[in-house]
Enzyme design. Structure first.
Site, PDB file in Angstrom:
ATOM      1  N   HIS A   1     -40.579  22.638  -8.477  1.00 27.67           N
ATOM      2  CA  HIS A   1     -40.792  21.724  -9.610  1.00 27.67           C
ATOM      3  C   HIS A   1     -40.221  22.302 -10.909  1.00 27.67           C
ATOM      4  O   HIS A   1     -40.734  22.010 -11.996  1.00 27.67           O
ATOM      5  CB  HIS A   1     -42.280  21.412  -9.829  1.00 27.67           C
ATOM      6  CG  HIS A   1     -43.020  21.076  -8.574  1.00 27.67           C
ATOM      7  ND1 HIS A   1     -43.177  19.786  -8.125  1.00 27.67           N
ATOM      8  CD2 HIS A   1     -43.624  21.870  -7.651  1.00 27.67           C
ATOM      9  CE1 HIS A   1     -43.868  19.794  -6.985  1.00 27.67           C
ATOM     10  NE2 HIS A   1     -44.139  21.050  -6.672  1.00 27.67           N
TER      11      HIS A   1
ATOM     12  N   ASN B   1     -18.792  25.885 -22.684  1.00 27.02           N
ATOM     13  CA  ASN B   1     -19.562  24.919 -21.896  1.00 27.02           C
ATOM     14  C   ASN B   1     -19.212  24.990 -20.406  1.00 27.02           C
ATOM     15  O   ASN B   1     -18.050  25.191 -20.058  1.00 27.02           O
ATOM     16  CB  ASN B   1     -19.298  23.508 -22.411  1.00 27.02           C
ATOM     17  CG  ASN B   1     -19.752  23.346 -23.853  1.00 27.02           C
ATOM     18  OD1 ASN B   1     -20.773  23.908 -24.249  1.00 27.02           O
ATOM     19  ND2 ASN B   1     -18.984  22.614 -24.643  1.00 27.02           N
TER      20      ASN B   1
ATOM     21  N   SER C   1     -15.504  23.701 -27.335  1.00 27.09           N
ATOM     22  CA  SER C   1     -15.814  22.488 -28.092  1.00 27.09           C
ATOM     23  C   SER C   1     -14.821  22.355 -29.237  1.00 27.09           C
ATOM     24  O   SER C   1     -14.417  23.354 -29.838  1.00 27.09           O
ATOM     25  CB  SER C   1     -17.241  22.611 -28.640  1.00 27.09           C
ATOM     26  OG  SER C   1     -17.405  21.766 -29.757  1.00 27.09           O
TER      27      SER C   1
ATOM     28  N   GLN D   1      -7.282  -2.009   4.674  1.00 25.31           N
ATOM     29  CA  GLN D   1      -6.234  -1.213   4.025  1.00 25.31           C
ATOM     30  C   GLN D   1      -6.779  -0.294   2.926  1.00 25.31           C
ATOM     31  O   GLN D   1      -6.170   0.724   2.609  1.00 25.31           O
ATOM     32  CB  GLN D   1      -5.163  -2.161   3.455  1.00 25.31           C
ATOM     33  CG  GLN D   1      -4.022  -1.464   2.769  1.00 25.31           C
ATOM     34  CD  GLN D   1      -2.831  -2.377   2.579  1.00 25.31           C
ATOM     35  OE1 GLN D   1      -2.031  -2.543   3.478  1.00 25.31           O
ATOM     36  NE2 GLN D   1      -2.726  -3.000   1.406  1.00 25.31           N
TER      37      GLN D   1
ATOM     38  N   LYS E   1      -7.584   4.049   3.151  1.00 30.58           N
ATOM     39  CA  LYS E   1      -6.826   5.259   2.798  1.00 30.58           C
ATOM     40  C   LYS E   1      -7.010   5.652   1.340  1.00 30.58           C
ATOM     41  O   LYS E   1      -7.018   6.829   0.997  1.00 30.58           O
ATOM     42  CB  LYS E   1      -5.353   5.060   3.155  1.00 30.58           C
ATOM     43  CG  LYS E   1      -5.143   5.092   4.666  1.00 30.58           C
ATOM     44  CD  LYS E   1      -3.794   4.604   5.120  1.00 30.58           C
ATOM     45  CE  LYS E   1      -3.603   3.113   4.965  1.00 30.58           C
ATOM     46  NZ  LYS E   1      -4.569   2.286   5.730  1.00 30.58           N
TER      47      LYS E   1
ATOM     48  N   GLU F   1     -20.329  20.915 -14.394  1.00 31.32           N
ATOM     49  CA  GLU F   1     -20.769  19.538 -14.662  1.00 31.32           C
ATOM     50  C   GLU F   1     -19.907  18.543 -13.887  1.00 31.32           C
ATOM     51  O   GLU F   1     -20.403  17.551 -13.341  1.00 31.32           O
ATOM     52  CB  GLU F   1     -20.734  19.261 -16.170  1.00 31.32           C
ATOM     53  CG  GLU F   1     -21.856  20.006 -16.903  1.00 31.32           C
ATOM     54  CD  GLU F   1     -21.661  20.099 -18.410  1.00 31.32           C
ATOM     55  OE1 GLU F   1     -20.697  19.506 -18.941  1.00 31.32           O
ATOM     56  OE2 GLU F   1     -22.473  20.789 -19.063  1.00 31.32           O
TER      57      GLU F   1
ATOM     58  N   LYS G   1     -19.107  27.492 -28.934  1.00 31.49           N
ATOM     59  CA  LYS G   1     -19.529  26.951 -27.640  1.00 31.49           C
ATOM     60  C   LYS G   1     -18.627  27.351 -26.475  1.00 31.49           C
ATOM     61  O   LYS G   1     -17.410  27.313 -26.576  1.00 31.49           O
ATOM     62  CB  LYS G   1     -19.568  25.403 -27.694  1.00 31.49           C
ATOM     63  CG  LYS G   1     -20.684  24.801 -28.495  1.00 31.49           C
ATOM     64  CD  LYS G   1     -22.099  25.091 -27.989  1.00 31.49           C
ATOM     65  CE  LYS G   1     -22.518  24.330 -26.757  1.00 31.49           C
ATOM     66  NZ  LYS G   1     -22.471  22.881 -26.859  1.00 31.49           N
TER      67      LYS G   1
ATOM     68  N   SER H   1       0.840  -1.211   0.000  1.00 27.66           N
ATOM     69  CA  SER H   1       0.000   0.000   0.000  1.00 27.66           C
ATOM     70  C   SER H   1       0.871   1.255   0.000  1.00 27.66           C
ATOM     71  O   SER H   1       0.349   2.363   0.132  1.00 27.66           O
ATOM     72  CB  SER H   1      -0.918   0.000   1.226  1.00 27.66           C
ATOM     73  OG  SER H   1      -0.148  -0.092   2.413  1.00 27.66           O
TER      74      SER H   1
END
Ligand code: ARG
Length: 458
Positions: free
Chosen positions: A153, A282, A274, A319, A322, A287, A280, A20
């Site tokens: 809503h 974005n 893009s 283990q 972590k 996101e 574009k 590890s």
């Protein structure tokens, strides 16, 4: 480290999944600091002498410097951070190093190191959470006059201040920060001195070790101490909950940033382009912040699945803790940083926000107007609803209904209604604490600032 009863080498496939070190080397400092305190406890208990103690302390300091300078060498047989530090200490100071682990096990050692790592690092998340609240307060102060529709809503419901909207997210974060502080206190309990599972046969002062390492208490059952990872489960849950809040904030801003809404523009610094569509910009940052919640929830449920049905005390399954801890911690830090920057640089289009208001959203205000003239609420609700529907049938808006139409619905509607159709007044009417009126938004800002002062900048 444990080869005495073995006369065969570990299979390379096992060695590979057993190691590890590439993950837990991140705790090199905590492993060394806890070892220093343990060495001191051994010396105070007359288990090691002053000369060996000094050699150990200086040696551990040297190992720490090697980590810091990046000169430490990790050997193929080094399983984890504890093995590397002990092996290197022996190379540097010889036999005295063999006395350091007296009465200790990697089981109480790792449980100590990871708690210490969390105590050292999680306050950064607290500060970032507070930082996000701060930029939200800033945005609410700068845009206090911006009115926009509030939604239920995802349908336009009632006018609110932008400030009220953005602070609605700040309150989630205030609760997150308070909860994280509670979890941090629960983490500050020292397992060191529990041995492999049954305790420590030497008269070490566990409370003194706790104090020196900044823990608030010591564990009271060694079997529990080495097998307990609830503090990690709690932190991973915290990331899931806070991450869920951040995903809702992100989603709101993504929606408001669409061409259709246009309430906000995400700054270029926090947008990407893009490869095909030249025009574009974005909101990829938002996101990614929205999707981070999925990873937090995955780690949280994944770790609970690891703990479920695990036999008592230490098992190697643990283990994985972590990996999940560091992954969630890093992702949470970055997510908060991106959101701080996004909110800080967000451009709010007051005109577009205002343009999305329409008198239909004042139908509730009409209801209250009728109530204030003595009509019972249920009846007022019905009257206002009728007025809205008739306006809709006649292809007009509720404020333009003829007097005749209004009187057909209810006598009270014959009065001058012009004061009803006022967005600013509609917002100001909601001035009870917690509402969207100027005074109650200012009250929120004040409370959040006081909280920041007392709880974060202690
Ligand atoms: N690397 C191990 C972990 O992170 C340390 C504890 C090992 N203990 C043991 N009995 N094999 O959990």
């Amino acid at each position: 480290m444990w080869g005495g009863c073995f006369n065969q080498d570990t299979a390379s496939s096992l060695a590979e999944i057993n190691a590890s070190i590439n993950i837990d080397k991140r705790m090199f400092k905590e492993d060394i600091d806890a070892s220093k305190i343990y060495a001191k406890a051994l010396m105070m208990a007359d288990v090691i002498n002053g000369d060996d103690y000094k050699l150990i302390i200086d040696g551990l300091q040297e190992v720490k410097s090697e980590w810091e300078n990046g000169t430490i060498l990790i050997c193929p047989k080094d399983e984890d951070i504890h093995s590397v530090n002990e092996r290197r200490l022996r190379e540097l100071i010889g036999e005295a190093a063999d006395r350091l682990h007296t009465g200790r096990s990697r089981n109480d050692q790792v449980a100590t190191d990871v708690r210490l790592w969390m105590l050292n690092n999680i306050p950064q998340l607290l500060n970032l959470t507070a930082g996000l609240i701060e930029v939200m307060i800033d945005s609410s102060e700068k845009n206090i006059d911006v009115l926009m529709p509030g939604y239920t809503h995802l349908k336009r419901a009632q006018p609110v201040r932008w400030s009220h909207f953005i602070l609605s997210h700040a309150w989630y974060l205030r609760d997150d920060a308070d909860l994280l502080k509670v979890f941090l206190k629960r983490t500050a309990v020292l397992p060191l001195g529990s041995g492999a599972l049954a305790g420590n046969p030497f008269p070490i002062d566990r409370r003194a070790m706790a104090k020196e390492l900044g823990f608030l208490d010591i564990t009271m059952n060694s079997m529990n101490a080495v097998g307990n990872r609830d503090f990690i489960a709690e932190f991973l849950f915290w990331c899931s909950l806070c991450g869920t809040h951040l995903s809702r904030l992100s989603e709101d801003l993504i929606i408001f940033n669409t061409d259709e809404f246009g309430f906000v523009s995400v700054s270029q610094q926090f947008s990407t382009g893009s490869s095909l569509l030249p025009q574009k910009r974005n909101p990829d940052g938002l996101e990614l912040c929205r999707s981070a919640a999925a990873q937090f929830i995955g780690n949280s449920t994944g770790f609970l699945a690891t703990l479920k049905s695990l036999p008592s005390t230490y098992n190697k399954d643990l283990q994985i803790d972590k990996k999940m801890l560091f992954e969630s911690f890093d992702l949470m830090s970055k997510t908060l940083e991106v959101l701080i920057g996004t909110v800080q640089t967000l451009i709010i289009d007051a005109k577009r926000c205002f343009a999305a208001l329409n008198v239909g959203q004042l139908t509730t205000r009409l209801t209250y107007w009728l109530v204030k003239r003595g009509l019972p609420f249920r009846q007022a609700h019905h009257v206002a609803g009728r007025a809205f529907a008739i306006a809709e049938e006649k292809n007009t808006s509720i404020d333009l209904l003829s007097e005749e139409d209004r009187l057909n619905i209810c006598d009270l509607l014959g009065d001058d209604l012009s004061e009803v159709w006022n967005f600013e007044a509609a917002v100001e009417e909601l001035e009870t604490s917690g509402g969207t009126a100027y005074s109650s938004v200012m009250e929120q800002i004040d409370l959040l600032k006081k909280w920041l002062q007392s709880e974060i900048k202690e």
